[in-house]
Design a protein around this motif. Structure first.
Motif, PDB file in Angstrom:
ATOM      1  N   THR A  28      24.141   0.158-127.145  1.00  0.00           N
ATOM      2  CA  THR A  28      23.989  -1.160-126.545  1.00  0.00           C
ATOM      3  C   THR A  28      23.243  -1.029-125.226  1.00  0.00           C
ATOM      4  O   THR A  28      23.600  -0.219-124.372  1.00  0.00           O
ATOM      5  N   ASP A  29      22.207  -1.822-125.061  1.00  0.00           N
ATOM      6  CA  ASP A  29      21.391  -1.802-123.851  1.00  0.00           C
ATOM      7  C   ASP A  29      22.158  -2.499-122.714  1.00  0.00           C
ATOM      8  O   ASP A  29      22.798  -3.532-122.925  1.00  0.00           O
ATOM      9  N   LEU A  30      22.084  -1.936-121.508  1.00  0.00           N
ATOM     10  CA  LEU A  30      22.761  -2.552-120.358  1.00  0.00           C
ATOM     11  C   LEU A  30      22.238  -3.957-120.076  1.00  0.00           C
ATOM     12  O   LEU A  30      22.944  -4.785-119.486  1.00  0.00           O
ATOM     13  N   ARG A  31      21.027  -4.241-120.523  1.00  0.00           N
ATOM     14  CA  ARG A  31      20.455  -5.566-120.310  1.00  0.00           C
ATOM     15  C   ARG A  31      21.048  -6.610-121.258  1.00  0.00           C
ATOM     16  O   ARG A  31      20.767  -7.804-121.136  1.00  0.00           O
ATOM     17  N   GLU A  32      21.904  -6.147-122.180  1.00  0.00           N
ATOM     18  CA  GLU A  32      22.611  -7.053-123.091  1.00  0.00           C
ATOM     19  C   GLU A  32      24.028  -7.353-122.615  1.00  0.00           C
ATOM     20  O   GLU A  32      24.744  -8.144-123.232  1.00  0.00           O
ATOM     21  N   ILE A  33      24.431  -6.720-121.521  1.00  0.00           N
ATOM     22  CA  ILE A  33      25.806  -6.845-121.024  1.00  0.00           C
ATOM     23  C   ILE A  33      25.928  -8.019-120.057  1.00  0.00           C
ATOM     24  O   ILE A  33      25.030  -8.287-119.268  1.00  0.00           O
ATOM     25  N   SER A  34      27.071  -8.712-120.114  1.00  0.00           N
ATOM     26  CA  SER A  34      27.383  -9.768-119.143  1.00  0.00           C
ATOM     27  C   SER A  34      28.369  -9.203-118.126  1.00  0.00           C
ATOM     28  O   SER A  34      29.388  -8.608-118.501  1.00  0.00           O
ATOM     29  N   PHE A  35      28.053  -9.384-116.853  1.00  0.00           N
ATOM     30  CA  PHE A  35      28.878  -8.867-115.769  1.00  0.00           C
ATOM     31  C   PHE A  35      29.591 -10.011-115.059  1.00  0.00           C
ATOM     32  O   PHE A  35      29.011 -11.081-114.845  1.00  0.00           O
ATOM     33  N   TYR A  36      30.841  -9.782-114.674  1.00  0.00           N
ATOM     34  CA  TYR A  36      31.636 -10.808-114.010  1.00  0.00           C
ATOM     35  C   TYR A  36      32.236 -10.242-112.732  1.00  0.00           C
ATOM     36  O   TYR A  36      32.709  -9.105-112.690  1.00  0.00           O
ATOM     37  N   THR A  37      32.201 -11.064-111.696  1.00  0.00           N
ATOM     38  CA  THR A  37      32.734 -10.629-110.413  1.00  0.00           C
ATOM     39  C   THR A  37      33.291 -11.831-109.661  1.00  0.00           C
ATOM     40  O   THR A  37      33.281 -12.962-110.160  1.00  0.00           O
ATOM     41  N   GLU A  38      33.797 -11.590-108.464  1.00  0.00           N
ATOM     42  CA  GLU A  38      34.370 -12.639-107.626  1.00  0.00           C
ATOM     43  C   GLU A  38      33.806 -12.502-106.212  1.00  0.00           C
ATOM     44  O   GLU A  38      33.065 -11.572-105.908  1.00  0.00           O
ATOM     45  N   GLU A  39      34.192 -13.415-105.350  1.00  0.00           N
ATOM     46  CA  GLU A  39      33.854 -13.303-103.933  1.00  0.00           C
ATOM     47  C   GLU A  39      34.810 -12.287-103.313  1.00  0.00           C
ATOM     48  O   GLU A  39      35.973 -12.588-103.042  1.00  0.00           O
ATOM     49  N   TYR A  40      34.353 -11.067-103.132  1.00  0.00           N
ATOM     50  CA  TYR A  40      35.182 -10.022-102.536  1.00  0.00           C
ATOM     51  C   TYR A  40      34.303  -9.138-101.657  1.00  0.00           C
ATOM     52  O   TYR A  40      33.988  -8.002-101.988  1.00  0.00           O
ATOM     53  N   PRO A  41      33.853  -9.706-100.532  1.00  0.00           N
ATOM     54  CA  PRO A  41      32.966  -8.964 -99.642  1.00  0.00           C
ATOM     55  C   PRO A  41      33.698  -7.802 -98.972  1.00  0.00           C
ATOM     56  O   PRO A  41      34.913  -7.853 -98.784  1.00  0.00           O
ATOM     57  N   PRO A  42      32.967  -6.758 -98.604  1.00  0.00           N
ATOM     58  CA  PRO A  42      31.515  -6.602 -98.742  1.00  0.00           C
ATOM     59  C   PRO A  42      31.071  -6.057-100.095  1.00  0.00           C
ATOM     60  O   PRO A  42      29.926  -5.674-100.261  1.00  0.00           O
ATOM     61  N   SER A  43      31.990  -6.023-101.068  1.00  0.00           N
ATOM     62  CA  SER A  43      31.640  -5.471-102.382  1.00  0.00           C
ATOM     63  C   SER A  43      30.745  -6.410-103.177  1.00  0.00           C
ATOM     64  O   SER A  43      29.734  -6.000-103.737  1.00  0.00           O
ATOM     65  N   ASN A  44      31.146  -7.678-103.268  1.00  0.00           N
ATOM     66  CA  ASN A  44      30.409  -8.662-104.059  1.00  0.00           C
ATOM     67  C   ASN A  44      30.656 -10.060-103.498  1.00  0.00           C
ATOM     68  O   ASN A  44      31.798 -10.459-103.293  1.00  0.00           O
ATOM     69  N   TYR A  45      29.563 -10.785-103.220  1.00  0.00           N
ATOM     70  CA  TYR A  45      29.696 -12.121-102.644  1.00  0.00           C
ATOM     71  C   TYR A  45      28.345 -12.834-102.697  1.00  0.00           C
ATOM     72  O   TYR A  45      27.314 -12.242-103.020  1.00  0.00           O
ATOM     73  N   LEU A  46      28.377 -14.126-102.374  1.00  0.00           N
ATOM     74  CA  LEU A  46      27.148 -14.923-102.329  1.00  0.00           C
ATOM     75  C   LEU A  46      26.609 -14.973-100.910  1.00  0.00           C
ATOM     76  O   LEU A  46      27.349 -15.207 -99.962  1.00  0.00           O
ATOM     77  N   GLU A  47      25.309 -14.765-100.794  1.00  0.00           N
ATOM     78  CA  GLU A  47      24.637 -14.902 -99.498  1.00  0.00           C
ATOM     79  C   GLU A  47      23.365 -15.705 -99.723  1.00  0.00           C
ATOM     80  O   GLU A  47      22.457 -15.250-100.428  1.00  0.00           O
ATOM     81  N   ASP A  48      23.325 -16.908 -99.150  1.00  0.00           N
ATOM     82  CA  ASP A  48      22.188 -17.812 -99.355  1.00  0.00           C
ATOM     83  C   ASP A  48      21.928 -18.060-100.834  1.00  0.00           C
ATOM     84  O   ASP A  48      20.774 -18.104-101.302  1.00  0.00           O
ATOM     85  N   GLY A  49      23.017 -18.180-101.589  1.00  0.00           N
ATOM     86  CA  GLY A  49      22.906 -18.491-103.006  1.00  0.00           C
ATOM     87  C   GLY A  49      22.588 -17.318-103.904  1.00  0.00           C
ATOM     88  O   GLY A  49      22.422 -17.487-105.116  1.00  0.00           O
ATOM     89  N   VAL A  50      22.521 -16.104-103.331  1.00  0.00           N
ATOM     90  CA  VAL A  50      22.185 -14.904-104.106  1.00  0.00           C
ATOM     91  C   VAL A  50      23.397 -13.978-104.142  1.00  0.00           C
ATOM     92  O   VAL A  50      24.029 -13.714-103.124  1.00  0.00           O
ATOM     93  N   ILE A  51      23.732 -13.472-105.327  1.00  0.00           N
ATOM     94  CA  ILE A  51      24.838 -12.527-105.469  1.00  0.00           C
ATOM     95  C   ILE A  51      24.424 -11.175-104.902  1.00  0.00           C
ATOM     96  O   ILE A  51      23.410 -10.605-105.302  1.00  0.00           O
ATOM     97  N   THR A  52      25.203 -10.668-103.960  1.00  0.00           N
ATOM     98  CA  THR A  52      24.888  -9.392-103.328  1.00  0.00           C
ATOM     99  C   THR A  52      26.172  -8.653-102.994  1.00  0.00           C
ATOM    100  O   THR A  52      27.250  -9.025-103.454  1.00  0.00           O
TER     101      THR A  52
END
Length: 258
Positions: A28-52
């Motif tokens: 399975t290609d990684l480009r076929e995978i769906s990833f899910y996350t939450e707002e948990y900075p500094p690991s994962n969060y929205l900044e100016d509408g972009v997930i970073t």
């Protein structure tokens, strides 16, 4: 004799095709995978509408290193309970950033570690609350993220559920702590400080009164997802952590950025 040689050659060719399909075509290609996350900075969060966040950037660069670059559009950011439920039940999904606990160990496949974290119990400094053992928390109102690692750990430690107040987001729990609607909050130490600043609350008003756990966060892969996904992403992460001539790595640079 010629027929025997021909049959042998055909058998070898067929075997090579099977091996080739198993090694490449069946993956399975990684480009076929769906990833899910939450707002948990500094690991994962929205900044100016972009997930970073460092977990997001590590994912993007690690996948690119093995030739299957993940796009930000593959990452869905939503409340933790919804993301957790989705990856628990749907094939070809990955959840992050996820604490790898004993309770969760056999629920997912794992890639990591991404980075070390500290799960703590926070209180208002002016409340003068002390906790010597986990069971001391049972006499207080404790804020926890629903289905989060903190809630699961407290239950495992014997803290009754009626002592807990669930929330879907850290900011709501921090505001409750600020307004004395809860006495304690269980959350990642760095994340709690970051979120406090985002909602205009001085993080210095709170103090860590107990350390529940020190561990690492991972990418949690749905159990029905092909092992090739785990192996490729782990390989990319390992490459990202390899040091260059200066003794540093691209992985170190990403962590420094956040």
């Amino acid at each position: 004799m010629k027929s025997s040689i021909l049959n042998h050659q055909l058998w070898v060719a067929t075997l090579l095709c099977i091996v080739s399909w198993g090694s490449y075509g069946g993956q399975t290609d990684l480009r076929e995978i769906s990833f899910y996350t939450e707002e948990y900075p500094p690991s994962n969060y929205l900044e100016d509408g972009v997930i970073t966040g460092h977990s997001v950037e590590i994912l993007l660069e690690a996948s690119a290193l093995i030739g299957e670059p993940v796009n930000r559009d593959q990452v869905t950011l939503q409340a933790w309970p919804a993301s957790y439920s989705t990856v628990l039940t749907q094939k070809n999904t990955i959840l992050f950033s996820t604490n790898r606990s004993e309770h969760r160990e056999n629920l997912f496949k794992w890639v990591g570690p991404i980075v070390d974290v500290k799960l703590v119990v926070l209180a208002r400094k002016d409340a003068n609350i002390t906790v010597a053992t986990p069971l001391d928390m049972a006499k207080y109102k404790v804020g926890v993220v629903k289905d989060g690692i903190g809630e699961q750990m407290l239950l495992n430690l014997g803290i009754p559920r009626q002592s807990m107040q669930e929330g879907t987001h850290a900011t709501a729990l921090l505001e409750k702590l600020m307004k004395n609607r809860i006495d304690l909050l269980v959350y990642g130490e760095r994340g709690a400080s970051w979120w406090s600043k985002q909602v205009g609350i001085d993080p210095n008003l709170f103090e860590t009164i107990y350390v529940l756990d020190q561990g690492s966060i991972y990418y949690a892969v749905n159990k029905d997802t092909d092992d090739s996904v785990v192996n490729k992403l782990q390989n990319g992460l390992n490459q990202l952590k390899q040091q260059n001539l200066s003794g540093r790595s691209r992985y170190d640079e990403i962590l420094d950025k956040f």
